[in-house]
Write a protein that holds these residues in place. Structure first.
Motif, PDB file in Angstrom:
ATOM      1  N   LEU A   1      -5.145   6.200   0.254  1.00 34.35           N
ATOM      2  CA  LEU A   1      -4.824   5.600  -1.038  1.00 34.35           C
ATOM      3  C   LEU A   1      -6.077   5.390  -1.868  1.00 34.35           C
ATOM      4  CD1 LEU A   1      -2.995   4.100  -3.070  1.00 34.35           C
ATOM      5  CD2 LEU A   1      -3.270   2.046  -1.647  1.00 34.35           C
ATOM      6  N   THR A   2      -7.077   4.716  -1.303  1.00 30.10           N
ATOM      7  CA  THR A   2      -8.246   4.317  -2.089  1.00 30.10           C
ATOM      8  C   THR A   2      -9.089   5.505  -2.528  1.00 30.10           C
ATOM      9  OG1 THR A   2      -9.498   3.932  -0.045  1.00 30.10           O
ATOM     10  CG2 THR A   2      -8.345   2.050  -1.007  1.00 30.10           C
ATOM     11  N   LEU A   3      -9.346   6.444  -1.606  1.00 28.51           N
ATOM     12  CA  LEU A   3     -10.210   7.571  -1.960  1.00 28.51           C
ATOM     13  C   LEU A   3      -9.494   8.557  -2.873  1.00 28.51           C
ATOM     14  CD1 LEU A   3     -13.016   8.734  -1.629  1.00 28.51           C
ATOM     15  CD2 LEU A   3     -12.192  10.038   0.343  1.00 28.51           C
ATOM     16  N   THR A   4      -8.215   8.810  -2.604  1.00 29.63           N
ATOM     17  CA  THR A   4      -7.449   9.721  -3.469  1.00 29.63           C
ATOM     18  C   THR A   4      -7.379   9.167  -4.887  1.00 29.63           C
ATOM     19  OG1 THR A   4      -6.121  10.434  -1.575  1.00 29.63           O
ATOM     20  CG2 THR A   4      -5.265  10.949  -3.765  1.00 29.63           C
ATOM     21  N   ASP A   5      -7.145   7.859  -4.995  1.00 40.66           N
ATOM     22  CA  ASP A   5      -7.088   7.220  -6.308  1.00 40.66           C
ATOM     23  C   ASP A   5      -8.441   7.315  -7.014  1.00 40.66           C
ATOM     24  OD1 ASP A   5      -5.849   5.738  -8.373  1.00 40.66           O
ATOM     25  OD2 ASP A   5      -6.664   3.873  -7.583  1.00 40.66           O
ATOM     26  N   HIS A   6      -9.524   7.066  -6.259  1.00 43.06           N
ATOM     27  CA  HIS A   6     -10.870   7.131  -6.840  1.00 43.06           C
ATOM     28  C   HIS A   6     -11.182   8.543  -7.341  1.00 43.06           C
ATOM     29  CE1 HIS A   6     -15.196   6.549  -7.347  1.00 43.06           C
ATOM     30  NE2 HIS A   6     -15.329   7.711  -6.746  1.00 43.06           N
ATOM     31  N   ILE A   7     -10.931   9.533  -6.507  1.00 47.98           N
ATOM     32  CA  ILE A   7     -11.255  10.920  -6.875  1.00 47.98           C
ATOM     33  C   ILE A   7     -10.410  11.369  -8.060  1.00 47.98           C
ATOM     34  CG2 ILE A   7     -11.109  13.328  -6.096  1.00 47.98           C
ATOM     35  CD1 ILE A   7     -12.018  12.343  -3.322  1.00 47.98           C
TER      36      ILE A   7
ATOM     37  N   GLU B   1      -0.019  18.342  -6.310  1.00 44.02           N
ATOM     38  CA  GLU B   1      -0.017  18.554  -4.860  1.00 44.02           C
ATOM     39  C   GLU B   1      -1.349  19.139  -4.393  1.00 44.02           C
ATOM     40  OE1 GLU B   1       3.456  20.977  -4.436  1.00 44.02           O
ATOM     41  OE2 GLU B   1       4.681  19.473  -5.464  1.00 44.02           O
ATOM     42  N   GLU B   2      -1.968  19.957  -5.252  1.00 46.56           N
ATOM     43  CA  GLU B   2      -3.271  20.537  -4.906  1.00 46.56           C
ATOM     44  C   GLU B   2      -4.324  19.449  -4.756  1.00 46.56           C
ATOM     45  OE1 GLU B   2      -0.683  23.513  -6.617  1.00 46.56           O
ATOM     46  OE2 GLU B   2      -1.369  21.583  -7.421  1.00 46.56           O
ATOM     47  N   GLN B   3      -4.236  18.435  -5.613  1.00 50.08           N
ATOM     48  CA  GLN B   3      -5.202  17.347  -5.555  1.00 50.08           C
ATOM     49  C   GLN B   3      -4.985  16.474  -4.308  1.00 50.08           C
ATOM     50  OE1 GLN B   3      -6.426  16.262  -9.469  1.00 50.08           O
ATOM     51  NE2 GLN B   3      -6.591  14.118  -8.885  1.00 50.08           N
ATOM     52  N   ILE B   4      -3.733  16.266  -3.951  1.00 50.99           N
ATOM     53  CA  ILE B   4      -3.422  15.530  -2.723  1.00 50.99           C
ATOM     54  C   ILE B   4      -4.006  16.261  -1.523  1.00 50.99           C
ATOM     55  CG2 ILE B   4      -1.587  14.716  -1.188  1.00 50.99           C
ATOM     56  CD1 ILE B   4       0.200  14.456  -3.691  1.00 50.99           C
ATOM     57  N   GLU B   5      -3.807  17.567  -1.486  1.00 52.90           N
ATOM     58  CA  GLU B   5      -4.313  18.375  -0.374  1.00 52.90           C
ATOM     59  C   GLU B   5      -5.831  18.378  -0.341  1.00 52.90           C
ATOM     60  OE1 GLU B   5      -4.737  20.403   2.921  1.00 52.90           O
ATOM     61  OE2 GLU B   5      -2.787  19.699   2.188  1.00 52.90           O
TER      62      GLU B   5
ATOM     63  N   GLU C   1       0.831  -1.205   0.000  1.00 51.00           N
ATOM     64  CA  GLU C   1       0.000   0.000   0.000  1.00 51.00           C
ATOM     65  C   GLU C   1       0.862   1.250   0.000  1.00 51.00           C
ATOM     66  OE1 GLU C   1      -2.493  -0.550   3.432  1.00 51.00           O
ATOM     67  OE2 GLU C   1      -4.183  -1.201   2.196  1.00 51.00           O
ATOM     68  N   THR C   2       1.964   1.212   0.757  1.00 48.08           N
ATOM     69  CA  THR C   2       2.872   2.367   0.798  1.00 48.08           C
ATOM     70  C   THR C   2       3.469   2.635  -0.578  1.00 48.08           C
ATOM     71  OG1 THR C   2       3.423   1.916   3.120  1.00 48.08           O
ATOM     72  CG2 THR C   2       4.932   3.326   1.898  1.00 48.08           C
ATOM     73  N   GLU C   3       3.868   1.572  -1.274  1.00 50.51           N
ATOM     74  CA  GLU C   3       4.433   1.733  -2.620  1.00 50.51           C
ATOM     75  C   GLU C   3       3.390   2.321  -3.572  1.00 50.51           C
ATOM     76  OE1 GLU C   3       7.502   1.405  -3.590  1.00 50.51           O
ATOM     77  OE2 GLU C   3       8.167   0.747  -1.613  1.00 50.51           O
ATOM     78  N   ARG C   4       2.165   1.847  -3.459  1.00 52.20           N
ATOM     79  CA  ARG C   4       1.092   2.366  -4.321  1.00 52.20           C
ATOM     80  C   ARG C   4       0.804   3.828  -4.009  1.00 52.20           C
ATOM     81  NH1 ARG C   4      -3.787  -1.293  -3.278  1.00 52.20           N
ATOM     82  NH2 ARG C   4      -4.815   0.187  -4.664  1.00 52.20           N
ATOM     83  N   LEU C   5       0.858   4.202  -2.709  1.00 54.59           N
ATOM     84  CA  LEU C   5       0.625   5.595  -2.339  1.00 54.59           C
ATOM     85  C   LEU C   5       1.717   6.493  -2.892  1.00 54.59           C
ATOM     86  CD1 LEU C   5      -1.293   7.433  -0.652  1.00 54.59           C
ATOM     87  CD2 LEU C   5       0.349   7.217   1.219  1.00 54.59           C
ATOM     88  N   LYS C   6       2.975   6.045  -2.816  1.00 50.16           N
ATOM     89  CA  LYS C   6       4.082   6.832  -3.363  1.00 50.16           C
ATOM     90  C   LYS C   6       3.911   7.028  -4.868  1.00 50.16           C
ATOM     91  CE  LYS C   6       7.521   4.311  -1.816  1.00 50.16           C
ATOM     92  NZ  LYS C   6       8.904   3.863  -1.530  1.00 50.16           N
ATOM     93  N   GLU C   7       3.540   5.951  -5.551  1.00 48.14           N
ATOM     94  CA  GLU C   7       3.324   6.022  -6.993  1.00 48.14           C
ATOM     95  C   GLU C   7       2.187   6.978  -7.331  1.00 48.14           C
ATOM     96  OE1 GLU C   7       2.127   3.029 -10.683  1.00 48.14           O
ATOM     97  OE2 GLU C   7       2.760   2.201  -8.761  1.00 48.14           O
ATOM     98  N   LEU C   8       1.105   6.912  -6.538  1.00 46.09           N
ATOM     99  CA  LEU C   8      -0.043   7.783  -6.776  1.00 46.09           C
ATOM    100  C   LEU C   8       0.323   9.236  -6.543  1.00 46.09           C
ATOM    101  CD1 LEU C   8      -3.118   8.125  -7.320  1.00 46.09           C
ATOM    102  CD2 LEU C   8      -3.476   7.794  -4.856  1.00 46.09           C
ATOM    103  N   PHE C   9       0.983   9.517  -5.422  1.00 50.06           N
ATOM    104  CA  PHE C   9       1.340  10.901  -5.082  1.00 50.06           C
ATOM    105  C   PHE C   9       2.331  11.493  -6.072  1.00 50.06           C
ATOM    106  CE2 PHE C   9       0.276  11.259  -0.243  1.00 50.06           C
ATOM    107  CZ  PHE C   9      -1.056  11.025  -0.547  1.00 50.06           C
ATOM    108  N   SER C  10       3.123  10.642  -6.700  1.00 44.98           N
ATOM    109  CA  SER C  10       4.088  11.155  -7.676  1.00 44.98           C
ATOM    110  C   SER C  10       3.432  11.475  -9.013  1.00 44.98           C
ATOM    111  CB  SER C  10       5.209  10.129  -7.899  1.00 44.98           C
ATOM    112  OG  SER C  10       4.705   8.971  -8.538  1.00 44.98           O
ATOM    113  N   SER C  11       2.186  10.981  -9.206  1.00 40.96           N
ATOM    114  CA  SER C  11       1.537  11.140 -10.506  1.00 40.96           C
ATOM    115  C   SER C  11       0.426  12.191 -10.515  1.00 40.96           C
ATOM    116  CB  SER C  11       0.952   9.796 -10.954  1.00 40.96           C
ATOM    117  OG  SER C  11      -0.092   9.380 -10.089  1.00 40.96           O
ATOM    118  N   ILE C  12       0.076  12.751  -9.350  1.00 40.91           N
ATOM    119  CA  ILE C  12      -0.994  13.753  -9.303  1.00 40.91           C
ATOM    120  C   ILE C  12      -0.474  15.038  -8.688  1.00 40.91           C
ATOM    121  CG2 ILE C  12      -2.773  11.967  -9.154  1.00 40.91           C
ATOM    122  CD1 ILE C  12      -3.049  12.521  -6.208  1.00 40.91           C
TER     123      ILE C  12
END
Length: 280
Positions: free
Chosen positions: A95-101, A68-72, A55-66
């Motif tokens: 991870l799940t909700l950020t990816d979904h949104i 910073e405003e969207q993360i916030e 899950e941590t690896e997937r979160l890092k991958e997700l955060f690197s692809s979107i």
């Protein structure tokens, strides 16, 4: 904590003295930093520690692809959800909700809008989570200019239910579909009539929701005296017959046995809501 990897100017991955990896976010946290440096704790605004390395690896991958405003934006929605629901949400929600949104924003921009077949059921059985979903889609539209339909509020609500109950999202959807089907069983019954426009029916649906959750988790532990069960079956045969149909359906869907005690409890719940609405 030491920095492992710079994800962007405001997000880094880090590791503590026990070797546990987390993802840290803060303004300028990744700027002029490099692997091996001590994490500037005074700059950390949020620290994400997920349960598994995957899950941590997937979160890092997700955060690197979107952005910073969207993360916030997603972090703001999750923080509001935690406060509004007064519940500790599973960290995987980041991870799940950020990816979904993130995906929902992209596809709606391209004109791909999904209908949520469980919209009515989510609104009925999870009103607090649905209210957070409504807040979320308003916030997303304000921040991005992308109009989200009410169906997306229901999808966000299901992710929150999943994070509250700590079960897979697929199981949450199955339970919500089961609630929908149970209401249909009750509506089609010729022996009983339930007024769905009453507050008593709302109370009944809450009890029904927790019944379904218990059965799907295999936590059917009710106990009643045999004499009381005989009395209920004798006094309320129509309600008992309806409860039997519901519990038979639940056994098939959950693949867990349902006790006779639970069947009798449900019959009493059905009788209670009938009597209360008739007295209105």
């Amino acid at each position: 904590m030491k920095i492992l990897k710079i994800i962007n100017n405001n997000v880094v991955s880090c590791v503590d003295e026990h070797g546990r990896e987390s993802v840290a976010m803060g303004k300028g946290l990744g700027f002029a930093s490099r692997s091996g440096m001590e994490l500037a704790q005074d700059q950390v605004e949020k620290l994400f520690h997920l349960e598994t390395q995957g899950e941590t690896e997937r979160l890092k991958e997700l955060f690197s692809s979107i952005s910073e405003e969207q993360i916030e934006l997603c972090s703001q929605i999750i923080a509001y959800a935690g406060e509004s629901l007064s519940k500790l949400l599973n960290p995987s929600i980041y991870l799940t909700l950020t990816d979904h949104i993130n995906f929902a924003i992209s596809r709606i921009k391209h004109g791909v809008v999904f209908q949520n077949a469980l919209l009515t059921e989510v609104r009925t059985f999870y009103p607090r989570e649905f209210a957070v979903g409504k807040y979320a889609i308003e916030l997303i539209e304000q921040a991005t200019g992308v109009p989200f339909p009410e169906d997306e509020a229901a999808s966000i609500a299901l992710h929150l239910v999943n994070a509250e109950s700590d079960v897979p999202i697929s199981e949450t959807v199955r339970m919500t579909q089961a609630l929908h089907d149970i209401l249909e069983i009750l509506r089609q019954s010729k022996e009983i009539t339930l007024r769905e426009d009453s507050t008593y029916f709302d109370e009944f649906t809450v009890n029904l929701k927790f019944l379904v959750i218990r059965i799907f988790k295999g936590e059917d532990t009710n106990s009643l005296l045999p004499e009381l069960m005989d009395a209920v079956r004798s006094a309320y045969p129509q309600e008992y017959a309806c409860a039997a149909l519901v519990t038979e359906y639940l056994e098939k869907q959950s693949q867990h046995p349902v006790s006779e005690e639970t069947k009798v409890y449900l019959a009493m719940d059905i009788r209670r809501v009938i009597e209360k609405t008739q007295a209105m």
